[in-house]
Design an enzyme around this catalytic site. Structure first.
Site, PDB file in Angstrom:
ATOM      1  N   ASP A  33       0.812  -1.216   0.000  1.00  0.00           N
ATOM      2  CA  ASP A  33       0.000   0.000   0.000  1.00  0.00           C
ATOM      3  C   ASP A  33       0.849   1.272   0.000  1.00  0.00           C
ATOM      4  O   ASP A  33       0.483   2.279   0.601  1.00  0.00           O
ATOM      5  CB  ASP A  33      -0.971   0.011   1.203  1.00  0.00           C
ATOM      6  CG  ASP A  33      -1.753  -1.279   1.282  1.00  0.00           C
ATOM      7  OD1 ASP A  33      -2.316  -1.664   0.256  1.00  0.00           O
ATOM      8  OD2 ASP A  33      -1.778  -1.911   2.363  1.00  0.00           O
ATOM      9  N   LYS A  37       2.031   2.034  -5.254  1.00  0.00           N
ATOM     10  CA  LYS A  37       2.775   1.552  -6.434  1.00  0.00           C
ATOM     11  C   LYS A  37       2.020   1.849  -7.728  1.00  0.00           C
ATOM     12  O   LYS A  37       2.633   2.170  -8.744  1.00  0.00           O
ATOM     13  CB  LYS A  37       3.007   0.030  -6.324  1.00  0.00           C
ATOM     14  CG  LYS A  37       3.943  -0.359  -5.194  1.00  0.00           C
ATOM     15  CD  LYS A  37       4.129  -1.863  -5.111  1.00  0.00           C
ATOM     16  CE  LYS A  37       2.955  -2.616  -4.541  1.00  0.00           C
ATOM     17  NZ  LYS A  37       2.657  -2.355  -3.127  1.00  0.00           N
ATOM     18  N   GLY A  97      -4.285  -4.458  -4.273  1.00  0.00           N
ATOM     19  CA  GLY A  97      -5.256  -3.442  -4.667  1.00  0.00           C
ATOM     20  C   GLY A  97      -4.517  -2.216  -5.154  1.00  0.00           C
ATOM     21  O   GLY A  97      -3.739  -1.619  -4.418  1.00  0.00           O
ATOM     22  N   HIS A  98      -4.687  -1.903  -6.409  1.00  0.00           N
ATOM     23  CA  HIS A  98      -4.091  -0.690  -6.973  1.00  0.00           C
ATOM     24  C   HIS A  98      -5.216   0.275  -7.309  1.00  0.00           C
ATOM     25  O   HIS A  98      -6.115  -0.093  -8.061  1.00  0.00           O
ATOM     26  CB  HIS A  98      -3.341  -1.003  -8.280  1.00  0.00           C
ATOM     27  CG  HIS A  98      -2.078  -1.784  -8.084  1.00  0.00           C
ATOM     28  ND1 HIS A  98      -1.406  -2.358  -9.140  1.00  0.00           N
ATOM     29  CD2 HIS A  98      -1.365  -2.053  -6.988  1.00  0.00           C
ATOM     30  CE1 HIS A  98      -0.322  -2.966  -8.669  1.00  0.00           C
ATOM     31  NE2 HIS A  98      -0.282  -2.803  -7.363  1.00  0.00           N
ATOM     32  N   GLN A 145       1.887  -6.435  -3.254  1.00  0.00           N
ATOM     33  CA  GLN A 145       2.364  -6.604  -1.869  1.00  0.00           C
ATOM     34  C   GLN A 145       3.734  -5.912  -1.723  1.00  0.00           C
ATOM     35  O   GLN A 145       3.970  -4.952  -2.428  1.00  0.00           O
ATOM     36  CB  GLN A 145       2.429  -8.081  -1.455  1.00  0.00           C
ATOM     37  CG  GLN A 145       1.073  -8.728  -1.287  1.00  0.00           C
ATOM     38  CD  GLN A 145       0.444  -9.131  -2.604  1.00  0.00           C
ATOM     39  OE1 GLN A 145       1.072  -9.739  -3.439  1.00  0.00           O
ATOM     40  NE2 GLN A 145      -0.796  -8.789  -2.788  1.00  0.00           N
TER      41      GLN A 145
HETATM   42  P1  IMP Z   1      -2.700 -12.971   2.063  1.00  0.00           P
HETATM   43  O1  IMP Z   1      -1.763 -12.488   1.022  1.00  0.00           O
HETATM   44  O2  IMP Z   1      -4.145 -12.708   1.756  1.00  0.00           O
HETATM   45  O3  IMP Z   1      -2.455 -14.412   2.421  1.00  0.00           O
HETATM   46  O4  IMP Z   1      -2.411 -12.133   3.413  1.00  0.00           O
HETATM   47  C1  IMP Z   1      -1.196 -12.256   4.129  1.00  0.00           C
HETATM   48  C2  IMP Z   1      -0.775 -10.928   4.731  1.00  0.00           C
HETATM   49  O5  IMP Z   1      -0.395 -10.027   3.686  1.00  0.00           O
HETATM   50  C3  IMP Z   1      -1.876 -10.211   5.506  1.00  0.00           C
HETATM   51  O6  IMP Z   1      -1.273  -9.506   6.584  1.00  0.00           O
HETATM   52  C4  IMP Z   1      -2.438  -9.216   4.501  1.00  0.00           C
HETATM   53  O7  IMP Z   1      -3.048  -8.112   5.124  1.00  0.00           O
HETATM   54  C5  IMP Z   1      -1.168  -8.829   3.764  1.00  0.00           C
HETATM   55  N1  IMP Z   1      -1.403  -8.381   2.392  1.00  0.00           N
HETATM   56  C6  IMP Z   1      -1.670  -9.152   1.319  1.00  0.00           C
HETATM   57  N2  IMP Z   1      -1.794  -8.399   0.214  1.00  0.00           N
HETATM   58  C7  IMP Z   1      -1.587  -7.138   0.587  1.00  0.00           C
HETATM   59  C8  IMP Z   1      -1.548  -5.886  -0.128  1.00  0.00           C
HETATM   60  O8  IMP Z   1      -1.729  -5.810  -1.340  1.00  0.00           O
HETATM   61  N3  IMP Z   1      -1.280  -4.779   0.623  1.00  0.00           N
HETATM   62  C9  IMP Z   1      -1.044  -4.847   1.953  1.00  0.00           C
HETATM   63  N4  IMP Z   1      -1.054  -5.972   2.655  1.00  0.00           N
HETATM   64  C10 IMP Z   1      -1.331  -7.112   1.976  1.00  0.00           C
END
Ligand code: IMP
Length: 361
Positions: free
Chosen positions: A12, A15, A39-40, A220
């Site tokens: 977040d 990007k 999420g972009h 991520q």
């Molecule tokens: P997962 O990727 O859904 O398995 O989540 C694993 C961890 O990564 C959690 O703490 C989510 O909140 C975090 N996470 C996954 N994708 C994002 C992202 O795009 N932005 C911020 N945190 C993320």
């Protein structure tokens, strides 16, 4: 020839905006890891788009937007995004999906929720989009790839997987998956997505040969990396630089600039340690000023100061050549700002980042 944009902190960082800017002189925009946990948000001509899967570069019709083999794809979400783009006047014929990318299926989403429940106090706070279970299947070698999805094998593979997953779901008292219903629904999705599925690796190598510019879009971020992040409070892929090679099939020698995106403060969603977190009114103020609520899950993000120890770690790990610093204007609204330059660990100054949880906590 190949530039990379990746998150330097916990995601977040903004990007999407940087990618949109840099993709103006690129011919290819490629996602290499993650799925619709990302999420972009991008605003174009007053219209706001929130993408979870499609590369942000897709809005530029001269750019070929690729979902690389390292991405896990929920076809339902992807079709929704395609339809949304079409409704807004985009043709989407510049989208290409790797034949080697893996599918996210309804049982992955169910298992994601189940695993969170049974982890108890070791809950990760996942986005519950089925990301971890889909990657688990990939590495356990029972995953279904895009090339299977559009072949006659799909039915057989899906049946075996649903039978196996139903055994696990039953043990923990979770809802059973209905093969006929899922097959019927997903067969339709496969027909819609078929025209987009191809060998994107060969495509990218042709582009490299032709001297065309490629921009790889991270999702991520570094501290959520399965190997180098704050394990187990991480995602299930490699959002760091190595993920570019394994998630696209591009060799490291072709990578040129690596842009690390950060905010002038920091944020994190989900569980896990976060040294510079502000659990006070300044943290609340940053959240409001920066609109720090998840694009994917709408969760309020944890906010804090910028952590330069972590930034150094991200620079080192990814070989970052340039930093894109977002939200300077946001933090500029505060009278006083702080930066973390070192950690105080048991009375000792520590300038190196460690992912050891005891240390971190
Ligand atoms: P997962 O990727 O859904 O398995 O989540 C694993 C961890 O990564 C959690 O703490 C989510 O909140 C975090 N996470 C996954 N994708 C994002 C992202 O795009 N932005 C911020 N945190 C993320």
């Amino acid at each position: 020839m190949v530039d990379v944009v990746l998150g330097a902190f916990y995601g977040d960082e903004g990007k999407g905006k940087i990618i949109d800017y840099l993709s103006k002189d690129s011919k290819y925009a490629v996602r290499f890891s993650g799925g619709n946990n990302a999420g972009h948000s991008i605003e174009v001509n007053g219209k706001k788009f929130a993408f979870h899967l499609v590369p942000s570069g897709i809005l530029n019709k001269d750019v070929k937007a690729i979902l690389g083999n390292g991405v896990v794809i929920d076809p339902k979400v992807l079709i929704e995004e395609i339809n949304n783009l079409k409704e807004n006047g985009y043709t989407v014929d510049n989208l290409y999906i790797s034949d080697k990318a893996h599918l996210i299926l309804p049982y992955h989403i169910e298992l994601d929720g189940m695993l969170e429940d049974i982890r108890k106090e070791r809950k990760i706070g996942t986005t519950k989009r089925g990301i971890g279970p889909a990657y688990s299947d990939k590495f356990e070698r029972s995953g279904i790839r895009m090339e299977d999805f559009i072949s006659s094998n799909f039915k057989k593979l899906l049946k075996i997987n649903i039978e196996n997953k139903n055994v696990i779901l039953k043990v923990y008292g979770y809802e059973q998956m209905d093969f006929d219903k899922i097959y019927k629904e997903y067969k339709e999705y496969s027909k819609i997505l078929k025209p987009y599925i191809c060998d994107t690796t060969t495509m990218l190598h042709k582009a490299i040969k032709n001297g065309e510019k490629i921009l790889c879009e991270g999702a991520q971020a570094t501290l959520l990396d399965i190997d180098f992040g704050t394990y187990p409070y991480v995602t299930s892929s490699n959002p760091t630089i190595g993920g570019v090679c394994t998630g696209t099939g591009i060799g490291s020698r072709y990578i040129n600039d690596v842009y690390g995106v950060i905010k002038a403060y920091s944020s994190r969603v989900g569980e896990g340690p976060y040294v510079t977190e502000l659990n006070d009114e300044i943290g609340d103020k940053i959240r409001e000023l920066g609109h720090e609520y998840g694009t994917t899950t709408k969760r309020p993000r944890r906010c804090g100061w910028l952590d330069l120890v972590a930034l150094n770690y991200a620079i080192m790990l990814n070989g970052i050549t340039g930093i894109a610093l977002n939200h300077l204007d946001t933090i500029g609204k505060l009278d006083k700002i702080k930066l973390c330059v070192a950690y105080d660990y048991k009375g000792k100054r520590e300038e190196y980042f460690s992912t050891n949880l005891d240390f971190f906590e």
